[in-house]
Design an enzyme around this catalytic site. Structure first.
Site, mmCIF file in Angstrom:
data_model
loop_
_atom_site.group_PDB
_atom_site.id
_atom_site.type_symbol
_atom_site.label_atom_id
_atom_site.label_comp_id
_atom_site.label_asym_id
_atom_site.label_seq_id
_atom_site.Cartn_x
_atom_site.Cartn_y
_atom_site.Cartn_z
ATOM 1 N N ASP A 9 0.847 -1.187 0.000
ATOM 2 C CA ASP A 9 0.000 0.000 0.000
ATOM 3 C C ASP A 9 0.885 1.240 0.000
ATOM 4 O O ASP A 9 2.034 1.193 0.439
ATOM 5 C CB ASP A 9 -0.927 0.022 1.221
ATOM 6 C CG ASP A 9 -2.113 0.979 1.036
ATOM 7 O OD1 ASP A 9 -2.397 1.387 -0.102
ATOM 8 O OD2 ASP A 9 -2.759 1.315 2.049
ATOM 9 N N GLY A 10 0.322 2.324 -0.513
ATOM 10 C CA GLY A 10 1.003 3.606 -0.504
ATOM 11 C C GLY A 10 0.098 4.652 0.113
ATOM 12 O O GLY A 10 -1.122 4.493 0.104
ATOM 13 N N GLU A 47 2.561 3.795 -4.244
ATOM 14 C CA GLU A 47 1.956 2.484 -4.532
ATOM 15 C C GLU A 47 2.928 1.625 -5.359
ATOM 16 O O GLU A 47 3.101 0.443 -5.085
ATOM 17 C CB GLU A 47 0.631 2.644 -5.298
ATOM 18 C CG GLU A 47 -0.474 3.320 -4.509
ATOM 19 C CD GLU A 47 -1.208 2.408 -3.528
ATOM 20 O OE1 GLU A 47 -0.847 1.224 -3.381
ATOM 21 O OE2 GLU A 47 -2.168 2.888 -2.889
ATOM 22 N N ASP A 69 -4.363 -2.364 -3.191
ATOM 23 C CA ASP A 69 -5.646 -1.675 -3.349
ATOM 24 C C ASP A 69 -5.556 -0.580 -4.413
ATOM 25 O O ASP A 69 -6.471 0.214 -4.573
ATOM 26 C CB ASP A 69 -6.130 -1.100 -2.008
ATOM 27 C CG ASP A 69 -5.228 0.003 -1.470
ATOM 28 O OD1 ASP A 69 -4.289 0.431 -2.178
ATOM 29 O OD2 ASP A 69 -5.453 0.436 -0.333
ATOM 30 N N ASP A 134 -1.280 -0.113 5.066
ATOM 31 C CA ASP A 134 -1.718 1.270 5.139
ATOM 32 C C ASP A 134 -1.117 1.940 6.369
ATOM 33 O O ASP A 134 -0.615 3.067 6.291
ATOM 34 C CB ASP A 134 -3.252 1.341 5.173
ATOM 35 C CG ASP A 134 -3.750 2.774 5.262
ATOM 36 O OD1 ASP A 134 -3.460 3.560 4.343
ATOM 37 O OD2 ASP A 134 -4.415 3.111 6.259
#
Length: 149
Positions: A9-10, A47, A69, A134
């Protein structure tokens, strides 16, 4: 080939702004967390960085299930957008310059080494590993926001 699950995640505070990325690698029940960030970046860059750094951490070619995501990252890999952008000297079908070409170039090289299956999940939807990534990414973004203002 070893099978590794990778979750990435980013996060970014402002776009551009201080950002971070997080990744969790899982192999035979063992897990490794990776994270990093930059003072001035974008969410999409973070990301992609998460995936690059996670794949770089693998010491040999692996079967990888990548869970992200980011529709941008998932579609660019699965639908072959990134490969097409590269073939066209980083010009997209709408004749605009593809963003983040140096990161995509690195990622495409890594995708040639590993056999990667991409799995998109909805963000902030209770997926435990996605939530962990996250948290890692947000913590890095906060660190860069504090250290660079």
């Amino acid at each position: 080939m070893k099978h590794v699950d990778i979750f990435t995640d980013g996060a970014c505070s402002g776009n551009p702004g201080p950002g971070g990325w997080g990744a969790v690698l899982r192999y035979k029940g063992k897990e490794k967390e990776l994270s990093g960030g930059e003072a001035k970046t974008t969410n999409n860059r973070m990301e992609i960085m998460a995936v690059i750094e996670a794949l770089k951490a693998l010491r040999e070619p692996c079967e990888v299930t990548l869970t992200s995501d980011s529709q941008y990252v998932c579609n660019a890999i699965v639908k072959g957008w990134a490969k097409k952008w590269k073939q066209n000297n980083w010009i997209k079908s709408d004749k605009t310059k593809a963003k983040n070409s140096e990161l995509w170039d690195k990622l495409l090289s890594l995708l040639e080494i590993h056999n990667v299956t991409v799995n998109w999940v909805r963000g902030h939807n209770g997926h435990p590993e996605n939530e962990r990534c996250d948290r890692l990414a947000v913590a890095q973004a906060k660190k860069y926001a504090i250290n660079h203002h």
